[in-house]
Design a protein around this motif. Structure first.
Motif, PDB file in Angstrom:
ATOM      1  N   ARG A  53       8.542   7.724   6.026  1.00 44.85           N
ATOM      2  CA  ARG A  53       9.437   7.973   4.894  1.00 44.85           C
ATOM      3  C   ARG A  53      10.779   7.274   5.052  1.00 44.85           C
ATOM      4  O   ARG A  53      11.444   6.937   4.061  1.00 44.85           O
ATOM      5  N   ASP A  54      11.234   7.018   6.317  1.00 40.37           N
ATOM      6  CA  ASP A  54      12.527   6.380   6.517  1.00 40.37           C
ATOM      7  C   ASP A  54      12.422   4.872   6.717  1.00 40.37           C
ATOM      8  O   ASP A  54      13.416   4.205   7.015  1.00 40.37           O
ATOM      9  N   ARG A  87      -2.571  -2.103  -2.100  1.00 40.89           N
ATOM     10  CA  ARG A  87      -1.722  -1.632  -3.190  1.00 40.89           C
ATOM     11  C   ARG A  87      -1.173  -0.242  -2.944  1.00 40.89           C
ATOM     12  O   ARG A  87      -0.312   0.218  -3.682  1.00 40.89           O
ATOM     13  N   HIS A  88      -1.699   0.433  -1.914  1.00 39.93           N
ATOM     14  CA  HIS A  88      -1.264   1.801  -1.625  1.00 39.93           C
ATOM     15  C   HIS A  88      -1.076   1.967  -0.122  1.00 39.93           C
ATOM     16  O   HIS A  88      -1.901   1.487   0.669  1.00 39.93           O
ATOM     17  N   LEU A  89      -0.004   2.641   0.244  1.00 35.14           N
ATOM     18  CA  LEU A  89       0.277   2.939   1.650  1.00 35.14           C
ATOM     19  C   LEU A  89       0.511   4.438   1.802  1.00 35.14           C
ATOM     20  O   LEU A  89       1.469   4.976   1.233  1.00 35.14           O
ATOM     21  N   GLY A 115       3.066  11.746   1.684  1.00 37.57           N
ATOM     22  CA  GLY A 115       3.303  11.032   0.434  1.00 37.57           C
ATOM     23  C   GLY A 115       2.406   9.817   0.313  1.00 37.57           C
ATOM     24  O   GLY A 115       1.634   9.495   1.221  1.00 37.57           O
ATOM     25  N   MET A 116       2.515   9.141  -0.834  1.00 37.77           N
ATOM     26  CA  MET A 116       1.779   7.913  -1.074  1.00 37.77           C
ATOM     27  C   MET A 116       2.724   6.931  -1.768  1.00 37.77           C
ATOM     28  O   MET A 116       3.437   7.296  -2.711  1.00 37.77           O
ATOM     29  N   LEU A 117       2.730   5.705  -1.288  1.00 34.92           N
ATOM     30  CA  LEU A 117       3.552   4.652  -1.888  1.00 34.92           C
ATOM     31  C   LEU A 117       2.633   3.601  -2.484  1.00 34.92           C
ATOM     32  O   LEU A 117       1.756   3.073  -1.796  1.00 34.92           O
ATOM     33  N   SER A 118       2.816   3.297  -3.766  1.00 35.39           N
ATOM     34  CA  SER A 118       2.023   2.260  -4.415  1.00 35.39           C
ATOM     35  C   SER A 118       2.914   1.079  -4.768  1.00 35.39           C
ATOM     36  O   SER A 118       4.152   1.192  -4.815  1.00 35.39           O
ATOM     37  N   MET A 156       8.260   6.996  -3.006  1.00 35.62           N
ATOM     38  CA  MET A 156       6.904   7.516  -2.814  1.00 35.62           C
ATOM     39  C   MET A 156       6.603   8.694  -3.716  1.00 35.62           C
ATOM     40  O   MET A 156       7.501   9.387  -4.202  1.00 35.62           O
ATOM     41  N   SER A 157       5.318   8.914  -3.959  1.00 34.55           N
ATOM     42  CA  SER A 157       4.855  10.083  -4.700  1.00 34.55           C
ATOM     43  C   SER A 157       4.602  11.219  -3.711  1.00 34.55           C
ATOM     44  O   SER A 157       3.940  11.027  -2.694  1.00 34.55           O
TER      45      SER A 157
END
Length: 268
Positions: free
Chosen positions: A149-150, A166-168, A179-182, A213-214
């Motif tokens: 996250r940081d 496309r997603h991490l 979380g999920m980051l796209s 992130m989501s």
């Protein structure tokens, strides 16, 4: 079930000489992600929000109002007819790893179908019980690339580009998914900065993964059936799910392409 049963009939289209700035605003204002490109009433290409962003980054476009859609759009695209079976459309999207199919009749665009439409339709029409059949574990990618996250947002974006993902999943120090980051999350931040004025490139340096992130993230287990997972994709309109243990430890990731391929294989 046929494509016409799930397709969107009101399609927003672009012209080849529309500017990329106009196309970008269309995506932002309407919330769509795909726009067929038409000329003289006939389909000649397709542009997505992802195509637009990658083109501008690759070509180092400084002024999107001076570049036209024809420069960034895809040509020779896959299409479907309104009476094609939904299973056939799903197989085509999985084979070509695409997120939508323009629906045409005699060359004219009469609709569009997206992965969310297809997955929702496939779930409604499937005869596979949710308690048996293929599972997420059969189609997921093991040992996915992750971020914290940081981490800096620019570093995460570079990692996506380097590994062509496309997603991490975002994990904590103990490997639990938080979380999920796209790539779409990253583009949203950049778009917000541009609309607020100033130098977006300079401002984004200070952003971290947690800013985009989501969270909470949509997760499944490896034992989740593809049918139940498809419900999540359709209900939440997501592009990937993190696959976790009962303790939220990350064990894999499954994309909509993985699900489409798994459902198409099970139906054949």
């Amino acid at each position: 079930m046929q494509v016409q049963d799930v397709m969107t009939r009101r399609v927003r289209t672009l012209l080849p000489d529309d500017s990329l700035d106009f196309a970008r605003n269309l995506f932002v204002w309407t919330g769509i992600r795909h726009a067929p490109v038409v000329e003289n009433g006939e389909l000649i290409g397709l542009i997505t929000d992802r195509d637009l962003a990658w083109y501008m980054a690759r070509e180092k476009v400084a002024d999107a109002s001076k570049v036209v859609v024809a420069d960034a759009m895809r040509r020779g695209i896959q299409t479907a007819g309104p009476q094609d079976s939904l299973t056939e459309a799903a197989a085509r999207m999985a084979e070509h790893k695409i997120g939508c199919l323009p629906i045409t009749n005699k060359g004219s665009v009469i609709g569009i179908v997206t992965t969310s439409d297809v997955l929702a339709g496939e779930v409604r029409s499937t005869t596979m019980p949710s308690t048996s059949g293929p599972t997420v574990g059969d189609v997921m990618a093991d040992d996915p690339i992750t971020v914290r996250r940081d981490d800096r947002l620019l570093d995460a974006a570079a990692k996506m580009q380097q590994h062509r993902v496309r997603h991490l999943p975002v994990v904590d120090v103990e490997g639990r998914v938080i979380g999920m980051l796209s790539d779409r999350d990253v583009r949203q931040i950049v778009g917000d900065l541009r609309r607020s004025g100033g130098d977006a490139g300079r401002q984004i340096v200070s952003y971290h993964v947690e800013d985009a992130m989501s969270s909470p993230v949509i997760t499944v287990t490896a034992n989740t059936s593809l049918v139940d997972a498809a419900y999540k994709f359709a209900d939440f309109e997501i592009g990937a799910v993190a696959v976790v243990t009962t303790g939220d430890q990350l064990v894999g990731i499954a994309s909509y392409i993985d699900l489409l391929q798994g459902l198409a294989k099970a139906a054949s």
